[in-house]
Structures are given as C-alpha cells and as structure tokens.
Design an enzyme around this catalytic site. Sequence first.
Site, short mmCIF file in Angstrom:
data_model
loop_
_atom_site.label_atom_id
_atom_site.label_comp_id
_atom_site.label_asym_id
_atom_site.label_seq_id
_atom_site.Cartn_x
_atom_site.Cartn_y
_atom_site.Cartn_z
CG HIS A 164 0.87 10.57 -24.19
ND1 HIS A 164 -0.07 10.43 -23.67
CD2 HIS A 164 1.95 10.38 -24.44
CE1 HIS A 164 0.81 10.37 -22.49
NE2 HIS A 164 2.23 10.67 -22.92
NE ARG A 222 1.49 17.04 -13.43
CZ ARG A 222 2.03 16.04 -12.41
NH1 ARG A 222 2.18 15.84 -10.67
NH2 ARG A 222 3.18 15.19 -12.77
CD GLU A 230 8.78 15.60 -22.18
OE1 GLU A 230 7.83 16.19 -22.32
OE2 GLU A 230 8.62 14.70 -23.56
CD GLU A 243 -3.00 16.63 -16.06
OE1 GLU A 243 -1.48 15.87 -16.32
OE2 GLU A 243 -3.43 15.77 -17.25
CE LYS A 261 0.15 13.81 -14.59
NZ LYS A 261 0.27 14.13 -16.63
NE ARG A 285 -3.89 -2.08 1.75
CZ ARG A 285 -4.92 -2.80 2.21
NH1 ARG A 285 -3.90 -2.94 2.76
NH2 ARG A 285 -5.58 -3.84 1.78
CG ASN A 345 -0.17 16.41 -20.86
OD1 ASN A 345 0.49 15.28 -19.97
ND2 ASN A 345 -0.98 16.68 -19.33
CG HIS A 359 7.67 10.27 -24.37
ND1 HIS A 359 6.69 9.66 -24.69
CD2 HIS A 359 7.69 11.27 -23.24
CE1 HIS A 359 5.50 10.92 -23.39
NE2 HIS A 359 7.03 11.61 -22.55
CG HIS A 366 3.05 14.82 -23.48
ND1 HIS A 366 3.92 15.64 -24.44
CD2 HIS A 366 3.65 13.83 -23.09
CE1 HIS A 366 4.65 15.69 -23.26
NE2 HIS A 366 4.85 15.14 -22.73
CE LYS A 402 6.52 17.25 -14.31
NZ LYS A 402 6.95 15.78 -14.74
P1 NAD Z 1 14.20 5.31 -20.48
O1 NAD Z 1 13.45 5.27 -19.31
O2 NAD Z 1 13.42 4.76 -22.26
O3 NAD Z 1 15.61 5.99 -21.43
C1 NAD Z 1 16.54 6.02 -22.50
C2 NAD Z 1 17.75 4.98 -23.25
O4 NAD Z 1 18.44 5.56 -22.80
C3 NAD Z 1 17.46 3.07 -22.72
O5 NAD Z 1 17.41 3.10 -23.21
C4 NAD Z 1 17.89 3.57 -21.06
O6 NAD Z 1 19.03 2.47 -20.58
C5 NAD Z 1 19.09 4.16 -21.63
N1 NAD Z 1 20.12 5.11 -20.50
C6 NAD Z 1 19.27 5.52 -18.94
N2 NAD Z 1 20.41 6.49 -19.21
C7 NAD Z 1 21.73 6.21 -19.61
C8 NAD Z 1 22.68 6.62 -19.86
N3 NAD Z 1 23.30 8.02 -18.33
N4 NAD Z 1 23.18 6.80 -20.66
C9 NAD Z 1 23.26 5.52 -21.45
N5 NAD Z 1 22.53 4.99 -21.72
C10 NAD Z 1 21.55 5.41 -20.79
O7 NAD Z 1 12.91 6.90 -21.57
P2 NAD Z 1 13.44 7.81 -21.37
O8 NAD Z 1 13.48 8.83 -22.50
O9 NAD Z 1 14.27 8.72 -20.43
O10 NAD Z 1 11.95 8.09 -20.41
C11 NAD Z 1 10.59 7.98 -21.76
C12 NAD Z 1 9.79 7.76 -20.81
O11 NAD Z 1 8.94 8.18 -19.44
C13 NAD Z 1 8.15 7.32 -21.16
O12 NAD Z 1 7.64 5.85 -21.20
C14 NAD Z 1 7.36 8.39 -20.23
O13 NAD Z 1 6.11 8.24 -21.05
C15 NAD Z 1 7.64 8.74 -19.77
N6 NAD Z 1 7.70 9.85 -19.33
C16 NAD Z 1 6.76 10.31 -17.67
C17 NAD Z 1 6.66 11.13 -16.95
C18 NAD Z 1 6.61 11.73 -15.83
O14 NAD Z 1 5.77 13.09 -15.41
N7 NAD Z 1 6.03 10.56 -15.48
C19 NAD Z 1 7.09 12.34 -17.83
C20 NAD Z 1 7.17 12.09 -19.23
C21 NAD Z 1 8.12 11.31 -19.61
N1 GLY Z 2 4.79 14.85 -18.16
C1 GLY Z 2 3.25 15.51 -17.08
C2 GLY Z 2 3.55 16.09 -16.20
O1 GLY Z 2 3.95 15.83 -14.81
O2 GLY Z 2 1.88 16.46 -15.61
#
Ligand code: NAD
Ligand code: GLY
Length: 359
Positions: A251, A240, A184, A236, A142, A120, A244, A264, A247, A226
């Site tokens: 998405h 907030r 971003e 949101e 998120k 939980r 997006n 992404h 997005h 942010k």
């Molecule tokens: P990712 O986590 O897939 O990382 C990208 C690649 O880089 C992967 O292959 C990873 O292994 C590699 N990598 C990571 N750190 C590294 C480093 N220091 N050196 C070499 N390689 C490295 O992708 P991302 O772009 O970081 O994240 C995308 C995700 O984030 C999506 O799922 C998206 O929906 C999510 N997201 C979430 C939010 C949120 O608010 N929670 C906001 C934006 C995006």
């Molecule tokens: N990336 C969108 C949010 O965090 O609200």
Amino acid sequence: MEEIKVELGERSYAICVGSDILGEVGERLQAFRFSRVSVISNPTVVRLWGDQLLGSLQKAYPDVAIVIVPDGEEYKELLWAYYVYGELLRHKLDRASAVIALGGGVIGDLTGFVASTYMRGISFIQVPTTLLAQVDSSVGGKTGVNHALAKNVIGTFYQPRLVWGDVSTLMTLPKRELLTGIAEVIKYGVIWDKELFQFLAENREKILNREIDVLRYIIKRSCEIKAEVVSKDEREGGLRAILNYGHTFGHAIETATGYRTYLHGEAVAVGMCLEARLSLSLGIMGEEEVERIHSLINAYGLPTKIPSDIDRDQVLSAMQLDKKTIAGELKFVLPEKIGSVEIVGVSDTTEIAVLLRSD
Ligand code: NAD
Ligand code: GLY
C-alpha cells in the site's frame, strides 16, 4: 457452478463461481425482490460485459439503470462516490434497492462504499470481472476509497448480498491484470495453504493460458480461504490481518507513486518479497523458504523489487499512515514457513529503512 458460503449469521451470503454464468444472475436476483437496481461499472467493462449483464437483469428489473465512472485506481475517491450518490438519487433508488458492482476491485470497493452509506445502507451485489476481484476484493465486505495521503483509509465493513464470479469474463482481461490477481493467490498460498502454493508452481503454463478448470480451482480455493478467515474475524480484530501479507509495503508503494505506476497486485508482489526478507532478517523464516516465495513471484513475471527511482522516505512516511499502524508501531504479516504467518509489530523503523535502501 460452485457455491461457497461466507458464514456471518443473518448477513451470510453465497459466493458463486462458474463459467458462462453472467446471463443467469438476473434470475438469481429476482428472489431478492429489490425495488430497483443500478449497475455501477466503468467504460472498459461495460463495453465488454455490460450487454450480457443488463440483458440478464432486464427480465427481473426492467428499470435497471447504469452508472459509469472512469476507469482507474485514481477514481476510487470521494468525489466519484459523490457523483454516484447523485446518479442513484436521479434514478430514484430507495432503501429497498440494490447496486451491482460490475468490474474489478476499484468498482467493487467504490460501489460497496456507496452502498454502505447511501440512505444509511442499501443492498449490494458483487459481479467481479478481474481475477483479483474474484479471488479477493469482492469477498469479505471491505469497502472504501483512497485518500491522496494513504490507500483505502476511508471506508466501511459492509457485506454484499451475493458474489457472482464468472470465470469466462477473465478471457478478456489484459495479461498484466491477470498477473496482479495471481499475486493475491500467491498470498493465500503463503499465509494459509502450502498445497495451493505448490499448485501455482506446478501449473504456471495452464494458469497463464487461462485454462478454465485451473482458474476455477484457484478462485474457488482462494474464496474458501477468505470466507473462512472473514467468518472468524469479520472486522479484523486479529486473524483477518493475515490477509494483509505484502500489503504494509504494498500500500505504501502505491501511495508513494500516486496510485498510477504500480497496479495493486504488483505493489503487493514487491511487498511480499520485502516482507519475506524482513522475516529472514528478524530470524523468523529461513533463506530457502524466502527464495521459494521470491522464485514463484518471479516465475509469474511479477515485480520483486522497488525500482531505484521510488523515494524510500515517501514509502516509509506512507507506512506510518497505514491503517494497521497503531501509536507509531508498524504491523507486518511475516511468513514463518510457506502456509503459515505471524503478525509482528515494529516500532524502530531502522531495519525497514535498511531493507528499503538495499532493495
Ligand atoms: P481494477 O478494478 O482497476 O481493474 C483492472 C483493470 O481491468 C481496469 O482497467 C478494468 O477496467 C479492467 N477490467 C476489469 N474487468 C475486465 C475484463 N473482464 N476484461 C478486460 N478488462 C477488465 O483493478 P483490480 O486489480 O481488479 O482491483 C484493485 C483494487 O482492489 C485496488 O483498489 C485494491 O485496493 C482493491 N482491493 C480491495 C480488496 C478488498 O478486500 N476490498 C482486496 C484486494 C484489493
Ligand atoms: N484484502 C484484505 C482483506 O480483505 O482483509
């Protein structure tokens, strides 16, 4: 090292941004007195940065365990969350324990989701290692996993206890991944801060050469924006949603391509161009500003159009399942000028279909 605070009452936390700070996180976490900690990561990141993090943690938490999930967006799903729950049970994490996400947004979102549901809810720490995660996904709470039919539709709002962003980790990031993070940052420029937008236009070479000071500046500024937005509207209810921008299309493009073709940030880059053009066609923003957004995205080598082989109908269907869609009304964050956006509901999708087909 700089600290930015996300102000959320008793759930407030610090975002620390610095260079060569990975080795200091164990000391910082000692004060939390967790009963046990586990690091969740993937093989790529563990190979590059695992030893440094584990070395730092072992002083405070000698029993630290590591849980590895495969590398890729397609593993951000419930089955892998289930696998992680099992590993945490095996390692005997209890309610006073914490999980540490070492990696990009995929690891961060999955870890946060597991942390929010395991027993939980247990504590979690974000140690983001991609630019995208340092400027966006590690902040704001998120969490979630994807469903085959729609992106990020299974998830929670659950804040980390600390975000530890070491800019030095970005030196090993593949260029394509660096660029997705820039997408971003461009988003923050368009929705909130025209000076940041201008900074990105003027410092392209330095950013692409990964000069530490410029990277630190764009990460800090993005986190400040942010943090301010999330502090005002954590769940949101209104404001907030501006985070997006790009997005709604983005998405849907990711879903329609099975989370494999576009990263992404690339899908968001295409989405920002489409949403700027939608803004133009609805008479909200002028052509010159649309062109400035398009040019900056293009200048960073990010995609600005959807390739012709992507099924437009599939993109439209995925948009109907977007979390922001209410009673069939799609929601778009549309820029009115650089630095300011509005949220617009669209019920009749004719305009959207035309835009997609003309892209
Ligand atoms: P990712 O986590 O897939 O990382 C990208 C690649 O880089 C992967 O292959 C990873 O292994 C590699 N990598 C990571 N750190 C590294 C480093 N220091 N050196 C070499 N390689 C490295 O992708 P991302 O772009 O970081 O994240 C995308 C995700 O984030 C999506 O799922 C998206 O929906 C999510 N997201 C979430 C939010 C949120 O608010 N929670 C906001 C934006 C995006
Ligand atoms: N990336 C969108 C949010 O965090 O609200």
